[in-house]
Design an enzyme around this catalytic site. Structure first.
Site, PDB file in Angstrom:
ATOM      1  N   GLN A 237       2.377  -5.997  -3.200  1.00 36.24           N
ATOM      2  CA  GLN A 237       2.614  -6.053  -1.751  1.00 36.24           C
ATOM      3  C   GLN A 237       3.903  -5.274  -1.433  1.00 36.24           C
ATOM      4  OE1 GLN A 237       1.778  -9.447  -3.222  1.00 36.24           O
ATOM      5  NE2 GLN A 237      -0.244  -8.557  -3.029  1.00 36.24           N
TER       6      GLN A 237
ATOM      7  N   ASP B 140       0.816  -1.226   0.000  1.00 33.00           N
ATOM      8  CA  ASP B 140       0.000   0.000   0.000  1.00 33.00           C
ATOM      9  C   ASP B 140       0.844   1.268   0.000  1.00 33.00           C
ATOM     10  OD1 ASP B 140      -2.258  -1.682   0.240  1.00 33.00           O
ATOM     11  OD2 ASP B 140      -1.985  -1.747   2.404  1.00 33.00           O
TER      12      ASP B 140
ATOM     13  N   GLY C  59      -3.914  -4.343  -4.731  1.00 31.10           N
ATOM     14  CA  GLY C  59      -4.942  -3.373  -5.147  1.00 31.10           C
ATOM     15  C   GLY C  59      -4.236  -2.105  -5.546  1.00 31.10           C
ATOM     16  N   HIS C  60      -4.006  -1.937  -6.831  1.00 32.33           N
ATOM     17  CA  HIS C  60      -3.260  -0.771  -7.298  1.00 32.33           C
ATOM     18  C   HIS C  60      -4.228   0.271  -7.858  1.00 32.33           C
ATOM     19  CE1 HIS C  60       0.630  -3.325  -7.600  1.00 32.33           C
ATOM     20  NE2 HIS C  60       0.209  -3.138  -6.386  1.00 32.33           N
TER      21      HIS C  60
ATOM     22  N   LYS D 254       1.988   2.352  -5.069  1.00 38.00           N
ATOM     23  CA  LYS D 254       2.732   1.904  -6.272  1.00 38.00           C
ATOM     24  C   LYS D 254       1.938   2.121  -7.556  1.00 38.00           C
ATOM     25  CE  LYS D 254       3.317  -2.251  -4.509  1.00 38.00           C
ATOM     26  NZ  LYS D 254       2.891  -2.091  -3.106  1.00 38.00           N
TER      27      LYS D 254
HETATM   28  P1  IMP Z   1      -2.596 -12.675   1.951  1.00 43.26           P
HETATM   29  O1  IMP Z   1      -1.613 -12.153   0.949  1.00 43.26           O
HETATM   30  O2  IMP Z   1      -4.023 -12.412   1.572  1.00 43.26           O
HETATM   31  O3  IMP Z   1      -2.340 -14.095   2.305  1.00 43.26           O
HETATM   32  O4  IMP Z   1      -2.380 -11.837   3.303  1.00 43.26           O
HETATM   33  C1  IMP Z   1      -1.193 -11.956   4.092  1.00 43.26           C
HETATM   34  C2  IMP Z   1      -0.794 -10.614   4.685  1.00 43.26           C
HETATM   35  O5  IMP Z   1      -0.369  -9.755   3.627  1.00 43.26           O
HETATM   36  C3  IMP Z   1      -1.920  -9.878   5.396  1.00 43.26           C
HETATM   37  O6  IMP Z   1      -1.385  -9.140   6.472  1.00 43.26           O
HETATM   38  C4  IMP Z   1      -2.436  -8.925   4.324  1.00 43.26           C
HETATM   39  O7  IMP Z   1      -3.079  -7.798   4.882  1.00 43.26           O
HETATM   40  C5  IMP Z   1      -1.145  -8.556   3.639  1.00 43.26           C
HETATM   41  N1  IMP Z   1      -1.327  -8.146   2.237  1.00 43.26           N
HETATM   42  C6  IMP Z   1      -1.531  -8.923   1.162  1.00 43.26           C
HETATM   43  N2  IMP Z   1      -1.629  -8.198   0.044  1.00 43.26           N
HETATM   44  C7  IMP Z   1      -1.469  -6.926   0.409  1.00 43.26           C
HETATM   45  C8  IMP Z   1      -1.426  -5.688  -0.310  1.00 43.26           C
HETATM   46  O8  IMP Z   1      -1.533  -5.625  -1.546  1.00 43.26           O
HETATM   47  N3  IMP Z   1      -1.228  -4.571   0.428  1.00 43.26           N
HETATM   48  C9  IMP Z   1      -1.047  -4.611   1.781  1.00 43.26           C
HETATM   49  N4  IMP Z   1      -1.055  -5.727   2.484  1.00 43.26           N
HETATM   50  C10 IMP Z   1      -1.268  -6.879   1.812  1.00 43.26           C
END
Ligand code: IMP
Length: 420
Positions: free
Chosen positions: A223, A14, A41-42, A17
């Site tokens: 991420q 977040d 989520g871009h 990007k």
């Molecule tokens: P998962 O990727 O859904 O398995 O989540 C694992 C961890 O990564 C959690 O803490 C999510 O909130 C975090 N996470 C996954 N994708 C994103 C992203 O695009 N932005 C911020 N945090 C993310």
């Protein structure tokens, strides 16, 4: 020839990007995603319209850009098809513009169900509940349905039935919840793939051709570094390698590793989900950052935890990604603060500590306090037009990380960018 560029998040995701990839996309002919899935989520603005892209690379709105999804990405056909529909409804034809590796592992609705059941059961890590973890587990455990499996109906049937029975057992015995009908799963998968099949093909050779023709490639990370499954705050991480160094595997194009690497960092820090966060603020300042920065997840809508910029963590990210430059986003969110804190190290039980310490959850930040600028940065068009305090803030980041800040975002709009 201009070098290719890998753009990565240096915090817990977040970092903003989307806007930066959007800016660079105008300068590249190809943009490639190489890890993660629709947990990303871009957010980008196309005129006055806001788009949140989860799978499709952020360059998609430029006519001259071809977009690629490499095999390191975990692919949900549901998410892909709804994104395609949304983009095509704006009059953009994606055929010939979007190519997805046929080696991608597919994320099925059963993965999302397992993710949700686990999160609700015990030891939640605050995932996006979209099935990313289970889908990556399947890939490593060699039971993934790959896109190319759809080309062999007999093999596909066996793989789907095996997979569904593997998960149904858990759904029934551990979670006492409703199981899936393997025949239905297979039928839906075939139907959805039929709609999406024209976008699948070889990505490696195409990237090689583009690069061979003298056109550099933009690689879009998702991420952030501190969520990397190997080097992040394990186990509170995502299930992919988010570092720039994973680009070779994830894109399938080995020369991708010889790229410049731009790290994106917010002027403060946020995190969604559980896990250690040394500079997290539980006071009004944290709430103020959240409100001004509109810190709610682009994918899940969850409020983000907010805190001061952590230079100790940023230095760690800079090293791991071999950053060549930094982009600082959302500097304007700090416009209203009289004083701004920046973390320059940690202490655990009175002893100096580092980000690598296994005691991160017990680390207390050591802060340097600097004066805020107390005015809007909106009109600054170049670095020299920034107030002296904002310049000092940027210079402190450079001094501490030893990485030049080449780009500063001072507002949400496309044009709110200061190049250095
Ligand atoms: P998962 O990727 O859904 O398995 O989540 C694992 C961890 O990564 C959690 O803490 C999510 O909130 C975090 N996470 C996954 N994708 C994103 C992203 O695009 N932005 C911020 N945090 C993310």
């Amino acid at each position: 020839m201009k070098k290719s560029l890998i753009l990565v998040g240096t915090q817990w995701g977040d970092e903003g990007k989307g806007k930066i990839v959007d800016y660079f996309s105008s300068k590249f002919k190809a943009v490639c995603r190489f890890q993660g899935g629709h947990n990303a989520g871009h957010t980008i603005y196309q005129g006055k319209e806001k788009f949140v892209l989860h799978l499709i690379p952020s360059g998609i709105f430029y006519d001259h850009v071809k977009c690629f999804i490499g095999q390191g990405v975990i692919l949900s056909l549901d998410s892909l098809l709804s994104e395609i529909d949304e983009i095509e409804s704006k009059g953009i034809n994606l055929e010939g513009k979007l190519r997805i590796s046929r080696y991608c592992s597919l994320l099925l609705p059963i993965h999302a169900k397992i993710d949700q059941l686990r999160e609700d059961h015990k030891n939640s890590i605050g995932t996006t509940r979209r099935g990313i973890g289970p889908a990556y587990e399947d890939k490593t455990a060699r039971r993934s349905i790959k896109a190319f499996d759809l080309e062999d109906k007999d093999l596909l049937k066996k793989k789907v039935f095996d997979l569904v029975s593997y998960y149904n057992y858990q759904i029934e015995t551990i979670f006492n919840s409703t199981t899936f009908d393997p025949g239905e799963v297979l039928k839906e998968l075939i139907e959805k793939y039929k709609k999406a099949s024209k976008y699948f093909g070889d990505v490696t050779d195409t990237l090689e051709d583009i690069y061979g023709d003298g056109d550099p490639i933009l690689y879009e990370g998702a991420q952030g570094t501190l969520l990397d499954v190997d080097y992040g705050t394990y186990p509170y991480v995502t299930s992919s390698n988010t570092l720039a160094t994973s680009v070779g595997i994830g894109s399938g194009f080995p020369k991708s590793i010889f790229s410049d690497v731009l790290g994106v960092a917010k002027a403060y820090t946020t995190r969604v989900g559980e896990g250690p966060f040394p500079t997290e603020l539980f006071c009004d300042d944290g709430k103020k950052i959240a409100d001004i920065g509109n810190e709610y997840g682009a994918t899940t809508g969850r409020p983000r935890r907010c805190g001061w910029l952590d230079l100790e963590a940023l230095k760690y990210s800079a090293k791991l990604n071999n950053l060549t430059s930094l982009c600082i986003t959302k500097l304007d969110v700090l416009d209203d603060f009289n004083q701004i804190k920046v973390c320059i190290g940690y202490q655990v039980d009175g002893e100096l500590s580092s980000f690598k310490s296994r005691l991160l959850h017990k680390s207390k930040p050591i802060y340097k306090t600097i004066d805020g600028w107390g005015c809007s940065l909106k009109d600054a068009k170049n670095f020299n037009e920034l107030p002296i305090e904002a310049k000092a803030f940027i210079e402190l980041i450079e001094e501490f990380t030893k990485i030049p800040v080449s780009l500063i975002s001072n507002g949400p709009n496309r044009e709110d960018l200061i190049l250095r």
